[in-house]
Write a protein that holds these residues in place. Sequence first.
Motif, PDB file in Angstrom:
ATOM      1  N   GLN A 210       9.601 -22.232 -44.031  1.00 35.53           N
ATOM      2  CA  GLN A 210       9.349 -22.142 -45.464  1.00 35.53           C
ATOM      3  C   GLN A 210       8.785 -20.764 -45.827  1.00 35.53           C
ATOM      4  O   GLN A 210       9.215 -20.139 -46.795  1.00 35.53           O
ATOM      5  CB  GLN A 210       8.382 -23.241 -45.889  1.00 35.53           C
ATOM      6  CG  GLN A 210       8.057 -23.240 -47.377  1.00 35.53           C
ATOM      7  CD  GLN A 210       6.975 -24.252 -47.708  1.00 35.53           C
ATOM      8  OE1 GLN A 210       5.974 -24.383 -47.008  1.00 35.53           O
ATOM      9  NE2 GLN A 210       7.192 -24.995 -48.791  1.00 35.53           N
ATOM     10  N   ARG A 211       7.814 -20.292 -45.038  1.00 37.66           N
ATOM     11  CA  ARG A 211       7.234 -18.976 -45.286  1.00 37.66           C
ATOM     12  C   ARG A 211       8.281 -17.873 -45.127  1.00 37.66           C
ATOM     13  O   ARG A 211       8.344 -16.928 -45.919  1.00 37.66           O
ATOM     14  CB  ARG A 211       6.061 -18.729 -44.339  1.00 37.66           C
ATOM     15  CG  ARG A 211       4.784 -19.461 -44.681  1.00 37.66           C
ATOM     16  CD  ARG A 211       4.230 -19.056 -46.024  1.00 37.66           C
ATOM     17  NE  ARG A 211       2.828 -19.402 -46.169  1.00 37.66           N
ATOM     18  CZ  ARG A 211       2.205 -19.499 -47.329  1.00 37.66           C
ATOM     19  NH1 ARG A 211       2.873 -19.269 -48.465  1.00 37.66           N
ATOM     20  NH2 ARG A 211       0.919 -19.802 -47.381  1.00 37.66           N
ATOM     21  N   GLU A 213      11.435 -18.063 -45.583  1.00 37.67           N
ATOM     22  CA  GLU A 213      12.357 -18.073 -46.720  1.00 37.67           C
ATOM     23  C   GLU A 213      11.705 -17.422 -47.936  1.00 37.67           C
ATOM     24  O   GLU A 213      12.377 -16.721 -48.712  1.00 37.67           O
ATOM     25  CB  GLU A 213      12.788 -19.504 -47.042  1.00 37.67           C
ATOM     26  CG  GLU A 213      13.838 -19.597 -48.144  1.00 37.67           C
ATOM     27  CD  GLU A 213      15.051 -18.703 -47.899  1.00 37.67           C
ATOM     28  OE1 GLU A 213      15.584 -18.131 -48.884  1.00 37.67           O
ATOM     29  OE2 GLU A 213      15.484 -18.565 -46.731  1.00 37.67           O
ATOM     30  N   GLN A 214      10.401 -17.619 -48.102  1.00 38.37           N
ATOM     31  CA  GLN A 214       9.694 -16.949 -49.195  1.00 38.37           C
ATOM     32  C   GLN A 214       9.713 -15.431 -49.004  1.00 38.37           C
ATOM     33  O   GLN A 214       9.895 -14.677 -49.967  1.00 38.37           O
ATOM     34  CB  GLN A 214       8.250 -17.455 -49.267  1.00 38.37           C
ATOM     35  CG  GLN A 214       8.137 -18.899 -49.732  1.00 38.37           C
ATOM     36  CD  GLN A 214       6.717 -19.412 -49.636  1.00 38.37           C
ATOM     37  OE1 GLN A 214       5.977 -19.072 -48.715  1.00 38.37           O
ATOM     38  NE2 GLN A 214       6.316 -20.224 -50.598  1.00 38.37           N
ATOM     39  N   VAL A 215       9.538 -14.992 -47.761  1.00 37.36           N
ATOM     40  CA  VAL A 215       9.580 -13.559 -47.467  1.00 37.36           C
ATOM     41  C   VAL A 215      10.983 -13.021 -47.712  1.00 37.36           C
ATOM     42  O   VAL A 215      11.158 -11.938 -48.303  1.00 37.36           O
ATOM     43  CB  VAL A 215       9.124 -13.280 -46.023  1.00 37.36           C
ATOM     44  CG1 VAL A 215       9.315 -11.800 -45.671  1.00 37.36           C
ATOM     45  CG2 VAL A 215       7.663 -13.684 -45.834  1.00 37.36           C
ATOM     46  N   ARG A 216      11.990 -13.755 -47.282  1.00 34.61           N
ATOM     47  CA  ARG A 216      13.377 -13.331 -47.528  1.00 34.61           C
ATOM     48  C   ARG A 216      13.631 -13.137 -49.019  1.00 34.61           C
ATOM     49  O   ARG A 216      14.306 -12.195 -49.438  1.00 34.61           O
ATOM     50  CB  ARG A 216      14.356 -14.359 -46.960  1.00 34.61           C
ATOM     51  CG  ARG A 216      14.383 -14.469 -45.445  1.00 34.61           C
ATOM     52  CD  ARG A 216      15.466 -15.445 -45.008  1.00 34.61           C
ATOM     53  NE  ARG A 216      15.454 -15.682 -43.582  1.00 34.61           N
ATOM     54  CZ  ARG A 216      14.939 -16.787 -43.013  1.00 34.61           C
ATOM     55  NH1 ARG A 216      14.428 -17.760 -43.773  1.00 34.61           N
ATOM     56  NH2 ARG A 216      14.948 -16.934 -41.703  1.00 34.61           N
ATOM     57  N   GLN A 217      13.094 -14.050 -49.831  1.00 34.31           N
ATOM     58  CA  GLN A 217      13.300 -13.962 -51.268  1.00 34.31           C
ATOM     59  C   GLN A 217      12.666 -12.695 -51.833  1.00 34.31           C
ATOM     60  O   GLN A 217      13.270 -11.994 -52.668  1.00 34.31           O
ATOM     61  CB  GLN A 217      12.712 -15.194 -51.961  1.00 34.31           C
ATOM     62  CG  GLN A 217      12.897 -15.218 -53.467  1.00 34.31           C
ATOM     63  CD  GLN A 217      14.360 -15.202 -53.888  1.00 34.31           C
ATOM     64  OE1 GLN A 217      15.215 -15.810 -53.237  1.00 34.31           O
ATOM     65  NE2 GLN A 217      14.659 -14.494 -54.970  1.00 34.31           N
ATOM     66  N   VAL A 218      11.480 -12.345 -51.367  1.00 35.76           N
ATOM     67  CA  VAL A 218      10.828 -11.111 -51.827  1.00 35.76           C
ATOM     68  C   VAL A 218      11.651  -9.900 -51.400  1.00 35.76           C
ATOM     69  O   VAL A 218      11.818  -8.940 -52.162  1.00 35.76           O
ATOM     70  CB  VAL A 218       9.390 -11.018 -51.282  1.00 35.76           C
ATOM     71  CG1 VAL A 218       8.749  -9.685 -51.698  1.00 35.76           C
ATOM     72  CG2 VAL A 218       8.548 -12.183 -51.788  1.00 35.76           C
ATOM     73  N   VAL A 234       2.906 -11.720 -53.392  1.00 37.64           N
ATOM     74  CA  VAL A 234       3.754 -12.805 -53.890  1.00 37.64           C
ATOM     75  C   VAL A 234       3.578 -14.075 -53.057  1.00 37.64           C
ATOM     76  O   VAL A 234       3.263 -15.153 -53.581  1.00 37.64           O
ATOM     77  CB  VAL A 234       5.244 -12.383 -53.880  1.00 37.64           C
ATOM     78  CG1 VAL A 234       6.128 -13.553 -54.327  1.00 37.64           C
ATOM     79  CG2 VAL A 234       5.452 -11.166 -54.763  1.00 37.64           C
ATOM     80  N   VAL A 235       3.757 -13.948 -51.746  1.00 36.39           N
ATOM     81  CA  VAL A 235       3.806 -15.125 -50.870  1.00 36.39           C
ATOM     82  C   VAL A 235       2.420 -15.677 -50.577  1.00 36.39           C
ATOM     83  O   VAL A 235       2.228 -16.888 -50.449  1.00 36.39           O
ATOM     84  CB  VAL A 235       4.551 -14.773 -49.564  1.00 36.39           C
ATOM     85  CG1 VAL A 235       4.557 -15.965 -48.607  1.00 36.39           C
ATOM     86  CG2 VAL A 235       5.981 -14.342 -49.884  1.00 36.39           C
ATOM     87  N   TYR A 236       1.438 -14.784 -50.461  1.00 36.94           N
ATOM     88  CA  TYR A 236       0.074 -15.208 -50.110  1.00 36.94           C
ATOM     89  C   TYR A 236      -0.899 -14.910 -51.253  1.00 36.94           C
ATOM     90  O   TYR A 236      -2.075 -14.629 -51.021  1.00 36.94           O
ATOM     91  CB  TYR A 236      -0.379 -14.503 -48.834  1.00 36.94           C
ATOM     92  CG  TYR A 236       0.405 -14.922 -47.605  1.00 36.94           C
ATOM     93  CD1 TYR A 236       0.012 -16.014 -46.836  1.00 36.94           C
ATOM     94  CD2 TYR A 236       1.545 -14.232 -47.211  1.00 36.94           C
ATOM     95  CE1 TYR A 236       0.729 -16.398 -45.717  1.00 36.94           C
ATOM     96  CE2 TYR A 236       2.273 -14.608 -46.092  1.00 36.94           C
ATOM     97  CZ  TYR A 236       1.850 -15.685 -45.352  1.00 36.94           C
ATOM     98  OH  TYR A 236       2.571 -16.076 -44.238  1.00 36.94           O
TER      99      TYR A 236
END
Length: 264
Positions: A210-211, A213-218, A234-236
């Motif tokens: 999940q994390r 994928e969040q990094v990939r999105q950024v 953004v993520v954290y």
Amino acid sequence: MEHPAYGALRQVTPYASVLLADNPTPMTLDGTNTWIVRAPGSRECVVIDPGPDDGEHLRRVAGHGPVALILLTHHHPDHTAGVQEFVELTGAPVRAFDPALCVGAEALGVDELLSVASLRLRVLATPGHTGDSVCFAVEHDGVSALFAGDSLLGRGTTVVADPDGHLGSYLDSLRRLAELPEGTRVLPGHGPELADVRAVASAYLAHREQRLEQVRQVVREHGPEVTAQQVVEVVYADVDRSVRAAAESTVRAQLTYLHETGEL
């Protein structure tokens, strides 16, 4: 008696008791768990992770000896800073995966079987949190447990921080832990014990994906030259400022992983 219970020996399984060091921080949770391990009826014990340089804690642990062997799950000082004094108190040898941490004994081998304190503990190499991280698996009289160090925690998730931490290795380690027998209890380096290693490792894997994928999105939004600080914002964004540096180190490990897998 429940966790945390500073200074009081707490029985967790028929062969494992914990003494919690009074060194709580945002990174150590309630403090470092020092595990005292012996089969019922055994005079000698094994001590896993003596903990910080806290003479009172170390003397309490030594008082539950005699100590036949000291084992280290990894090199971080909240687990190892008290080792020298503890060796002086007990005269016991120290074994770890890193030869530099050993005292009077050789380094641990992958899948080595240790016979001590009337128990058999298997060494599992679980790099990722650090390069030298190991866990110890034991089964005795039908009760299975994993002394997990910081590879799995009793609360929250483990930090995999660049440069010592390596996310690809950690994901591989989690997959191996997820294959251990169902019902194997997790006896962590921080936080309370957990009921089933398979469930914990599987949840950790899902969280890491999940994390990522969040990094990939950024990265998709900001481009491949995105900085760790930009990702953290953004993520954290919800993490406490006191652990922001750890979050940036974690993101650097995530970006390294994406580079290694060809995604960046």
